[in-house]
Design a protein around this motif. Sequence first.
Motif, PDB file in Angstrom:
ATOM      1  N   UNK A 237       0.851  -1.197   0.000  1.00 37.44           N
ATOM      2  CA  UNK A 237       0.000   0.000   0.000  1.00 37.44           C
ATOM      3  C   UNK A 237       0.889   1.250   0.000  1.00 37.44           C
ATOM      4  N   UNK A 238       0.526   2.214  -0.816  1.00 36.59           N
ATOM      5  CA  UNK A 238       1.296   3.450  -0.907  1.00 36.59           C
ATOM      6  C   UNK A 238       1.156   4.296   0.357  1.00 36.59           C
ATOM      7  N   UNK A 239       2.260   4.959   0.726  1.00 36.53           N
ATOM      8  CA  UNK A 239       2.240   5.916   1.829  1.00 36.53           C
ATOM      9  C   UNK A 239       2.553   7.289   1.267  1.00 36.53           C
ATOM     10  N   UNK A 240       1.663   8.255   1.528  1.00 35.43           N
ATOM     11  CA  UNK A 240       1.898   9.597   1.013  1.00 35.43           C
ATOM     12  C   UNK A 240       3.147  10.182   1.675  1.00 35.43           C
ATOM     13  N   UNK A 241       3.975  10.827   0.860  1.00 43.33           N
ATOM     14  CA  UNK A 241       5.236  11.369   1.344  1.00 43.33           C
ATOM     15  C   UNK A 241       6.398  10.432   1.075  1.00 43.33           C
ATOM     16  N   UNK A 242       6.102   9.148   0.870  1.00 43.87           N
ATOM     17  CA  UNK A 242       7.111   8.159   0.488  1.00 43.87           C
ATOM     18  C   UNK A 242       6.916   7.740  -0.966  1.00 43.87           C
ATOM     19  N   UNK A 243       5.855   6.980  -1.199  1.00 38.67           N
ATOM     20  CA  UNK A 243       5.633   6.341  -2.499  1.00 38.67           C
ATOM     21  C   UNK A 243       4.840   7.218  -3.463  1.00 38.67           C
ATOM     22  N   UNK A 244       4.071   8.135  -2.941  1.00 35.88           N
ATOM     23  CA  UNK A 244       3.325   9.088  -3.757  1.00 35.88           C
ATOM     24  C   UNK A 244       3.474  10.475  -3.143  1.00 35.88           C
ATOM     25  N   UNK A 245       3.502  11.481  -4.006  1.00 37.17           N
ATOM     26  CA  UNK A 245       3.604  12.858  -3.520  1.00 37.17           C
ATOM     27  C   UNK A 245       3.203  13.815  -4.639  1.00 37.17           C
ATOM     28  N   UNK A 246       3.558  15.079  -4.487  1.00 36.53           N
ATOM     29  CA  UNK A 246       3.174  16.104  -5.455  1.00 36.53           C
ATOM     30  C   UNK A 246       3.823  15.909  -6.823  1.00 36.53           C
ATOM     31  N   UNK A 247       4.825  15.027  -6.908  1.00 33.87           N
ATOM     32  CA  UNK A 247       5.553  14.843  -8.170  1.00 33.87           C
ATOM     33  C   UNK A 247       5.294  13.491  -8.823  1.00 33.87           C
ATOM     34  N   UNK A 248       4.500  12.623  -8.198  1.00 32.26           N
ATOM     35  CA  UNK A 248       4.241  11.283  -8.745  1.00 32.26           C
ATOM     36  C   UNK A 248       2.808  11.214  -9.249  1.00 32.26           C
ATOM     37  N   UNK A 249       2.611  10.721 -10.451  1.00 28.81           N
ATOM     38  CA  UNK A 249       1.248  10.620 -10.971  1.00 28.81           C
ATOM     39  C   UNK A 249       0.618   9.303 -10.519  1.00 28.81           C
ATOM     40  N   UNK A 250      -0.714   9.244 -10.433  1.00 27.97           N
ATOM     41  CA  UNK A 250      -1.357   7.976 -10.069  1.00 27.97           C
ATOM     42  C   UNK A 250      -1.078   6.857 -11.068  1.00 27.97           C
ATOM     43  N   UNK A 251      -0.815   7.211 -12.326  1.00 30.82           N
ATOM     44  CA  UNK A 251      -0.502   6.194 -13.338  1.00 30.82           C
ATOM     45  C   UNK A 251       0.867   5.585 -13.048  1.00 30.82           C
ATOM     46  N   UNK A 252       1.847   6.430 -12.757  1.00 27.83           N
ATOM     47  CA  UNK A 252       3.185   5.941 -12.397  1.00 27.83           C
ATOM     48  C   UNK A 252       3.157   5.087 -11.136  1.00 27.83           C
ATOM     49  N   UNK A 253       2.271   5.462 -10.200  1.00 23.86           N
ATOM     50  CA  UNK A 253       2.235   4.813  -8.890  1.00 23.86           C
ATOM     51  C   UNK A 253       1.429   3.515  -8.876  1.00 23.86           C
ATOM     52  N   UNK A 254       0.941   3.095 -10.058  1.00 24.51           N
ATOM     53  CA  UNK A 254       0.138   1.875 -10.098  1.00 24.51           C
ATOM     54  C   UNK A 254      -1.264   2.067  -9.565  1.00 24.51           C
ATOM     55  N   UNK A 255      -1.739   3.311  -9.603  1.00 26.90           N
ATOM     56  CA  UNK A 255      -3.072   3.622  -9.095  1.00 26.90           C
ATOM     57  C   UNK A 255      -4.064   3.902 -10.226  1.00 26.90           C
ATOM     58  N   UNK A 274      -1.145   9.895 -20.515  1.00 26.72           N
ATOM     59  CA  UNK A 274      -0.016   9.176 -19.908  1.00 26.72           C
ATOM     60  C   UNK A 274      -0.292   7.682 -19.807  1.00 26.72           C
ATOM     61  N   UNK A 275      -1.526   7.343 -19.467  1.00 24.46           N
ATOM     62  CA  UNK A 275      -1.883   5.928 -19.372  1.00 24.46           C
ATOM     63  C   UNK A 275      -1.811   5.254 -20.745  1.00 24.46           C
ATOM     64  N   UNK A 276      -2.285   5.958 -21.753  1.00 23.58           N
ATOM     65  CA  UNK A 276      -2.297   5.406 -23.106  1.00 23.58           C
ATOM     66  C   UNK A 276      -0.882   5.243 -23.661  1.00 23.58           C
ATOM     67  N   UNK A 277      -0.045   6.256 -23.456  1.00 24.75           N
ATOM     68  CA  UNK A 277       1.306   6.235 -24.020  1.00 24.75           C
ATOM     69  C   UNK A 277       2.323   5.547 -23.113  1.00 24.75           C
ATOM     70  N   UNK A 278       1.916   5.269 -21.880  1.00 20.92           N
ATOM     71  CA  UNK A 278       2.747   4.653 -20.840  1.00 20.92           C
ATOM     72  C   UNK A 278       3.751   5.664 -20.273  1.00 20.92           C
ATOM     73  N   UNK A 279       3.860   5.716 -18.950  1.00 25.32           N
ATOM     74  CA  UNK A 279       4.798   6.641 -18.316  1.00 25.32           C
ATOM     75  C   UNK A 279       6.239   6.158 -18.500  1.00 25.32           C
ATOM     76  N   UNK A 280       7.191   7.038 -18.232  1.00 21.97           N
ATOM     77  CA  UNK A 280       8.601   6.676 -18.373  1.00 21.97           C
ATOM     78  C   UNK A 280       9.073   5.783 -17.225  1.00 21.97           C
ATOM     79  N   UNK A 281       8.386   5.845 -16.090  1.00 21.43           N
ATOM     80  CA  UNK A 281       8.787   5.060 -14.918  1.00 21.43           C
ATOM     81  C   UNK A 281       7.541   4.537 -14.223  1.00 21.43           C
ATOM     82  N   UNK A 282       7.718   3.523 -13.390  1.00 16.77           N
ATOM     83  CA  UNK A 282       6.600   3.000 -12.601  1.00 16.77           C
ATOM     84  C   UNK A 282       7.099   2.576 -11.232  1.00 16.77           C
ATOM     85  N   UNK A 283       6.177   2.594 -10.294  1.00 18.24           N
ATOM     86  CA  UNK A 283       6.481   2.123  -8.941  1.00 18.24           C
ATOM     87  C   UNK A 283       6.473   0.599  -8.940  1.00 18.24           C
TER      88      UNK A 283
END
Length: 361
Positions: A237-255, A274-283
């Motif tokens: 499970x994601x923790x805000x401030x660690x795995x997700x924050x103001x710079x991570x998109x929900x698509x990158x985060x597996x959400x 972003x979902x259609x084209x795929x992000x450059x990185x993923x969690x």
Amino acid sequence: MKNIALHQVHEKLGAKMVPFAGYNMPVSYEGVTAEHLTVRESVGVFDVSHMGEFLVAGENALALIQKVTSNDASKLEIGDAQYSCFPNEDNGIVDDLICYRIQEHQYLLVVNASNIEKDWNWISKYNENFNADLEDVSDEYSLLAIQGPMAVEAMQSLSPLNLAEISFYKFKVGEFAGVENVIISATGYTGSGGFEIYCKNSEAEQIWNKVFDAGAAYDIKPIGLAARDTLRLEMGYCLYGNDIDDTTSPIEAGLSWITKFTKDFINADYLAKQKEQKPERKLVAFELDERGIPRQDYDIVDENGNIIGNVTSGTMSPCLQKGIGMGYVPLSFIKPGTKIYIQVRKKAIPASIVKLPFYKG
């Protein structure tokens, strides 16, 4: 620093109290591993009263929530809860939250303690176009998470409601521990079942005492925030401030599963693209192949020592007895079984990408 309603109760129990998100909070009692295993095997109680609660009401309440959150709140019936997030305008996340539908035109949003002011300002800004009734009741409510496989059996004597009938992400409002109008919610962030209990601050000590009386036969114990973190990480499970924050998109985060493009919401066009084209990185999730403990901000490197990402959450799993963690890596490294390396001080420890959850139960 603010004190939660049960501050003195925790001190008398010998809790180690630490500053967290502006509150003095119990981080541990007898030790992280023992508390972690209590929740996995029987039942434990977390005081998470630092969390924020906003009431959103009126005929435009749903329209506002639909605009500021990523999930589709129109699917909620009265008695349903839903995990969601607030996307920002810069391809990141303001916060993650749980949305409860209390009445036809009344919702409860439960947000992270560290983001209460930020979230309130965010939703208030967008409410200028909707004029819903907003109320921040964070300082009025306490929140106890009773978690573990024995939670239903241990707590049934405290309520006339059939607790076994409250399925995951459902809730009921009723009597609990002699207190009326308590929200009994089958949510939690441990992956071991149980309930979250929302009550007024003045009612918290009565409920706490009765919970421990009822759970005595099940060896119920108080659990601190440190074990809450290891429990949620074992589930991925994601923790805000660690795995997700103001710079991570929900698509990158597996959400993506809480990001519904069947409606219009903040930054929906970018996220859909972003979902259609795929992000450059993923969690991704990983397990260490050798002994070691990955920690937040440790570098993730490839076989040649090139930095490809960093650890967002990491720990020694009490149930798996191995180092586990999460972090963002390029798409070429996300397939389960892929080898990466975690830079622990001067040693690059080999690790394998795995599917979540780490803990299978």
